[in-house]
Every structure is written in structure tokens, then in C-alpha cells.
Design a protein around this motif. Structure first.
Motif, PDB file in Angstrom:
ATOM      1  N   CYS A  50       0.946  -1.175  -0.077  1.00  0.00           N
ATOM      2  CA  CYS A  50       0.001  -0.042   0.039  1.00  0.00           C
ATOM      3  C   CYS A  50       0.904   1.177  -0.294  1.00  0.00           C
ATOM      4  O   CYS A  50       2.147   1.184   0.342  1.00  0.00           O
ATOM      5  N   GLY A  51       0.377   2.415  -0.573  1.00  0.00           N
ATOM      6  CA  GLY A  51       0.926   3.654  -0.424  1.00  0.00           C
ATOM      7  C   GLY A  51       0.069   4.931  -0.350  1.00  0.00           C
ATOM      8  O   GLY A  51      -0.983   4.697  -0.605  1.00  0.00           O
ATOM      9  N   PRO A  52       0.786   5.998  -0.537  1.00  0.00           N
ATOM     10  CA  PRO A  52      -0.021   7.096  -0.408  1.00  0.00           C
ATOM     11  C   PRO A  52      -1.329   7.183  -1.580  1.00  0.00           C
ATOM     12  O   PRO A  52      -2.468   7.933  -1.358  1.00  0.00           O
ATOM     13  N   GLU A  53      -1.041   6.708  -2.742  1.00  0.00           N
ATOM     14  CA  GLU A  53      -1.977   6.756  -3.750  1.00  0.00           C
ATOM     15  C   GLU A  53      -3.733   6.136  -3.143  1.00  0.00           C
ATOM     16  O   GLU A  53      -4.412   6.241  -3.819  1.00  0.00           O
ATOM     17  N   ASP A  54      -3.252   5.174  -2.180  1.00  0.00           N
ATOM     18  CA  ASP A  54      -4.473   4.508  -1.601  1.00  0.00           C
ATOM     19  C   ASP A  54      -5.256   5.404  -0.677  1.00  0.00           C
ATOM     20  O   ASP A  54      -6.399   4.944   0.028  1.00  0.00           O
ATOM     21  N   LEU A  55      -4.871   6.683  -0.549  1.00  0.00           N
ATOM     22  CA  LEU A  55      -5.510   7.371   0.511  1.00  0.00           C
ATOM     23  C   LEU A  55      -6.925   7.911  -0.148  1.00  0.00           C
ATOM     24  O   LEU A  55      -7.957   8.272   0.745  1.00  0.00           O
ATOM     25  N   ARG A  56      -6.957   8.013  -1.293  1.00  0.00           N
ATOM     26  CA  ARG A  56      -8.399   8.398  -1.943  1.00  0.00           C
ATOM     27  C   ARG A  56      -9.701   7.976  -1.370  1.00  0.00           C
ATOM     28  O   ARG A  56      -9.622   6.619  -1.476  1.00  0.00           O
ATOM     29  N   LEU A  57     -10.735   8.471  -1.256  1.00  0.00           N
ATOM     30  CA  LEU A  57     -11.870   7.879  -1.079  1.00  0.00           C
ATOM     31  C   LEU A  57     -12.782   8.149  -2.264  1.00  0.00           C
ATOM     32  O   LEU A  57     -13.690   7.225  -2.277  1.00  0.00           O
ATOM     33  N   THR A  58     -12.593   9.060  -2.950  1.00  0.00           N
ATOM     34  CA  THR A  58     -13.305   9.168  -4.250  1.00  0.00           C
ATOM     35  C   THR A  58     -12.501   9.711  -5.451  1.00  0.00           C
ATOM     36  O   THR A  58     -11.513  10.445  -5.040  1.00  0.00           O
ATOM     37  N   GLU A  59     -12.870   9.799  -6.563  1.00  0.00           N
ATOM     38  CA  GLU A  59     -12.250  10.572  -7.740  1.00  0.00           C
ATOM     39  C   GLU A  59     -12.598  12.150  -7.456  1.00  0.00           C
ATOM     40  O   GLU A  59     -13.783  12.417  -7.293  1.00  0.00           O
ATOM     41  N   PRO A  60     -11.823  13.119  -7.829  1.00  0.00           N
ATOM     42  CA  PRO A  60     -12.422  14.434  -7.711  1.00  0.00           C
ATOM     43  C   PRO A  60     -13.563  14.681  -8.529  1.00  0.00           C
ATOM     44  O   PRO A  60     -13.869  14.329  -9.545  1.00  0.00           O
ATOM     45  N   ARG A  61     -14.416  15.589  -7.928  1.00  0.00           N
ATOM     46  CA  ARG A  61     -15.545  15.913  -8.616  1.00  0.00           C
ATOM     47  C   ARG A  61     -15.077  16.933  -9.622  1.00  0.00           C
ATOM     48  O   ARG A  61     -14.330  17.977  -9.570  1.00  0.00           O
ATOM     49  N   ALA A  62     -15.840  17.375 -10.677  1.00  0.00           N
ATOM     50  CA  ALA A  62     -15.683  18.124 -11.879  1.00  0.00           C
ATOM     51  C   ALA A  62     -16.934  18.306 -12.442  1.00  0.00           C
ATOM     52  O   ALA A  62     -17.655  17.402 -12.741  1.00  0.00           O
ATOM     53  N   PRO A  63     -17.271  19.509 -12.980  1.00  0.00           N
ATOM     54  CA  PRO A  63     -16.921  20.923 -12.292  1.00  0.00           C
ATOM     55  C   PRO A  63     -17.159  21.474 -11.036  1.00  0.00           C
ATOM     56  O   PRO A  63     -18.223  20.766 -10.391  1.00  0.00           O
ATOM     57  N   ARG A  64     -16.391  22.300 -10.466  1.00  0.00           N
ATOM     58  CA  ARG A  64     -16.614  22.690  -9.216  1.00  0.00           C
ATOM     59  C   ARG A  64     -17.487  24.057  -9.099  1.00  0.00           C
ATOM     60  O   ARG A  64     -17.301  24.911 -10.128  1.00  0.00           O
ATOM     61  N   GLY A  65     -17.922  24.260  -8.216  1.00  0.00           N
ATOM     62  CA  GLY A  65     -18.684  25.581  -7.959  1.00  0.00           C
ATOM     63  C   GLY A  65     -17.657  26.721  -7.477  1.00  0.00           C
ATOM     64  O   GLY A  65     -16.698  26.763  -7.690  1.00  0.00           O
ATOM     65  N   SER A  66     -18.612  27.571  -6.621  1.00  0.00           N
ATOM     66  CA  SER A  66     -17.769  28.773  -6.161  1.00  0.00           C
ATOM     67  C   SER A  66     -17.693  28.755  -4.875  1.00  0.00           C
ATOM     68  O   SER A  66     -17.355  29.841  -4.286  1.00  0.00           O
ATOM     69  N   THR A  67     -17.864  27.919  -4.227  1.00  0.00           N
ATOM     70  CA  THR A  67     -17.787  27.800  -2.718  1.00  0.00           C
ATOM     71  C   THR A  67     -16.365  27.559  -1.989  1.00  0.00           C
ATOM     72  O   THR A  67     -15.809  26.457  -2.741  1.00  0.00           O
ATOM     73  N   VAL A  68     -15.927  28.269  -1.170  1.00  0.00           N
ATOM     74  CA  VAL A  68     -14.585  28.207  -0.598  1.00  0.00           C
ATOM     75  C   VAL A  68     -15.028  27.855   0.739  1.00  0.00           C
ATOM     76  O   VAL A  68     -15.843  28.730   1.509  1.00  0.00           O
ATOM     77  N   VAL A  69     -14.567  26.796   1.418  1.00  0.00           N
ATOM     78  CA  VAL A  69     -14.763  26.414   2.762  1.00  0.00           C
ATOM     79  C   VAL A  69     -13.544  26.825   3.591  1.00  0.00           C
ATOM     80  O   VAL A  69     -12.532  26.448   3.297  1.00  0.00           O
ATOM     81  N   VAL A  70     -13.664  27.441   4.869  1.00  0.00           N
ATOM     82  CA  VAL A  70     -12.907  28.001   5.629  1.00  0.00           C
ATOM     83  C   VAL A  70     -13.010  27.307   6.968  1.00  0.00           C
ATOM     84  O   VAL A  70     -14.201  27.515   7.624  1.00  0.00           O
TER      85      VAL A  70
END
Length: 378
Positions: A196-216
Motif C-alpha cells: 500500500c502507499g499514499p495513492e491508496d488515500l483517496r476515498l473518491t475521484e475528484p468532482r468536476a466541475p466545481r462551484g464557487s464555494t470556498v470552505v474556511v
């Protein structure tokens, strides 16, 4: 399923997510086995719902103050009679739960684990079940020992996978205090036969496209890792003035902090939303997963962004990113750090760490602009 692997990682959200890669390695080392995670119920259920583990033993039930809540039938079911009927008694724990922190007395790495009487009872239950079942495998993804080793040894496993610890009488790979958290546990599990290695960290593929929300996310478990309110407010206000939807997040305990940031941003004429104390872990993951950008200190939500592929700016101090920073998609994640690499401060300190204090609002906004520009082009 042909057997059970009991994995101990009784820690909070960030720790659970940095352990996902090693948990996938556990699957590869023992294919066909049921993987049971001893962890806080909220993060355990979150990982179980995504197939990272099969069942959860809520670690809260193993803390000293929760002895009366210990679920003996569920614990006995760790070792199902042969043949396995495939119906784990703990399956009902996979429902939605609010995210919890680590377990009192179960400190990571430094090994200040308490509640030996409860762990002994757990060991007795598993041993009794083992009279009519296969002996399980135990994997310590919690710490270097000896307390966490002994906790798992009390469950009478057929095999214990853990770092070497003479005090616990266990021979295993050597602990490296300077190793990145993800790679450390991957090395342990890989040595046991689960690559195993760092590449196994993903829970899902990144979404696209993204909206305009910035989470702080301005909060963190200790004062040493909390950047000042005024600086968070200045960043939030600047992003809102640029036309982005800015949403503050935090736990119920962090609502006063988020309200202070909200008030200061409003004082600068910015329209900022406050979702603190209103999101369970699934809802937080949905918000972060669809966000255009996440801003936070070195805390659990930063690792959620890594797992979901959401661009992020993470403010580090007193611990360097070489120990806890993003280890995949480095073009998508910016780690800000102004300290000596080899001399981390106290991550549990009460007061703002000088290393974190050196990060300026202008620096954070520059990092945001760079990532937002890339996202806009993509």
C-alpha cells in the motif's frame, strides 16, 4: 469471510483518514477477512460506509468512563463461529453519526492509553469466542507501544502486526519518529504482506466541475494550531469580496470561534455563511468534496480534502508538513510552513505557535489565488 482482522486506530478524523492507505493494505494482506476497526464511532461509521472497513467497535466503549456501555454481544462477534454466516453483529453501526474526536486516554504515538480493565474484558470476550472460532489477526495502527500493543495482546490474537516494542515483548519493524504519518503505517502493513502507499488515500475521484464555494475551517484541537481570528476573518472577507461563496465550518464546540470570524468578516462588509455545529461527517464531506477550495489549519478537515481531491491551502505549525502534510496530488494542495523541518513544536500547546504565527494573510490569499486560477483554467 474466512476470518477477522481487528485494527486499532482509536483517534480522530485526520488520523483515521491518514490511516486509510494502510487499511487498504490490510485488505490485501488478508483477502476475504472481515476488517473490524476499533475507532470513534463517527469516523468508524464513515469509513465503513465507504467500504474501507467492514465493521466498527466504537472505541468510546473502551474508555474507562464508558465501561457500562461496553457492547459485549458485538465484541464477541469479532470471531464468528465457523462457517461465517456473514452477518456481523455490529453492522447496524454504519448509520450516519456526528464526527467525534479521539478517545480519552488513548494518546497517539506517545502511548498514554488507559482503561486496562476494559481492555482485559474485551480480551476475555474475544478469547471466549475464539474457543469456537478462528483466532483473529490484530493490527496496531494506533501507536508504537507498549500500551496499544498490550491492548491488542489482551484480545488473544493469533497474529499481532505492530512496530517492535521490547516493553510489550513484540518483535516488529523499527519505529521511525521522523517518518510521514501516511508512509509510516503503509510501511508496517506492507512488511506484513499488504502492499500500500499514499495513492491508496483517496476515498473518491475528484468532482468536476466545481462551484464557487470556498470552505474556511478556522478551528483545531489545540490553541497552538489555531491561526488568529482576525486573520481568518480578513481572508474570508477578501474571498467573499471576490464573489466567492465563503462557508465557515467547525464542530459544535467551535461555534464561538466561527461566530467571531463571521462577525469580524461582516464588520468588513463581507457576506460569509456559518455552518459550524450544523453538519455531520457525511454532510461535511459532501460540502468539502464539492468545494472549489478548502482553507484550514493542520487538522482533520485538511485530510478530508486530500481524500476527496479538493484543492486546499493548509496552514502548518507547530508540526511540519513533512510529518502530516498532503502526500498525493501536490499540485492541488498548498502547505504553508515557516519552521525548522527537524524541530516541531508542541501540537497540543495552549497558545498560538510562533511558527504558525509567521504565516500572513497576504501569503494565504496569494496561495488561494494561485489554486483558484488553476481551477478556473481547468
Amino acid at each position: 469471510m474466512t476470518g477477522t482482522v481487528l485494527v486499532l486506530r482509536a483517534l480522530g478524523l485526520g488520523d483515521a483518514l491518514t490511516g486509510v492507505a494502510a487499511l487498504r493494505g490490510v485488505r490485501r494482506a488478508w483477502p476475504g477477512h472481515r476488517v473490524v476497526l476499533a475507532a470513534p464511532a463517527g469516523v468508524g461509521a464513515f469509513l465503513a460506509a465507504r467500504g474501507v472497513v467492514d465493521d466498527v467497535v466504537p472505541a468510546q466503549a473502551l474508555a474507562p468512563h464508558a465501561l457500562a456501555a461496553l457492547e459485549l454481544p458485538a465484541l464477541a462477534a469479532l470471531e464468528p463461529p465457523v462457517p461465517d454466516d456473514g452477518e456481523g453483529a455490529a453492522a447496524g453501526r454504519r448509520g450516519r453519526a456526528r464526527a467525534g474526536g479521539g478517545v480519552p486516554g488513548l494518546a497517539h504515538g506517545g502511548e498514554t492509553l488507559h482503561g486496562g480493565g476494559v481492555w482485559t474484558l474485551l480480551g476475555d470476550e474475544v478469547a471466549a469466542a475464539g474457543r469456537t472460532a478462528r483466532r483473529h489477526v490484530a493490527v496496531n495502527l494506533h501507536g508504537r507501544g507498549p500500551a496499544s500493543h498490550r491492548a491488542l495482546q489482551a484480545t488473544a490474537p493469533g497474529t499481532l502486526v505492530a512496530f517492535g516494542c521490547a516493553e510489550a515483548g513484540h518483535d516488529g519493524p523499527a519505529w521511525d519518529p521522523g517518518e510521514h504519518e501516511v508512509r509510516r503505517w503503509c510501511r508496517l502493513v506492507s512488511a506484513a504482506g499488504g502492499p500500500c502507499g499514499p495513492e491508496d488515500l483517496r476515498l473518491t475521484e475528484p468532482r468536476a466541475p466545481r462551484g464557487s464555494t470556498v470552505v474556511v475551517h478556522p478551528g483545531a484541537a489545540s490553541g497552538a494550531r489555531r491561526w488568529p481570528v482576525a486573520r481568518w476573518a480578513a481572508v474570508a472577507a477578501a474571498l467573499a469580496h471576490d464573489g466567492l461563496r465563503v462557508v465557515l465550518t467547525g464542530s459544535t464546540a467551535e461555534r464561538p470561534l466561527c461566530r467571531a470570524v463571521l462577525a469580524a468578516a461582516a464588520g468588513a462588509g463581507a457576506d460569509v455563511e456559518d455552518a459550524s455545529g450544523r453538519l455531520d461527517l457525511d454532510e461535511l464531506a459532501d460540502l468539502v468534496g464539492g468545494a472549489r477550495l478548502l482553507l484550514s489549519g493542520d487538522t482533520g478537515v485538511a485530510h478530508l480534502a486530500t481524500a476527496l481531491g479538493t484543492p486546499s491551502v493548509t496552514l502548518f505549525g507547530p508540526v511540519p508538513p513533512s510529518a502530516w502534510g498532503p502526500s498525493i496530488d501536490l499540485d492541488r494542495h498548498t502547505a504553508l510552513w515557516h519552521g525548522p523541518t527537524a524541530v516541531p513544536g508542541d501540537p497540543h500547546g495552549t497558545y498560538l505557535d510562533p511558527t504558525l504565527a509567521r504565516i500572513t494573510t497576504a501569503e494565504v490569499l496569494d496561495a488561494c489565488a494561485a489554486l483558484l486560477a488553476v481551477e478556473q483554467v481547468a
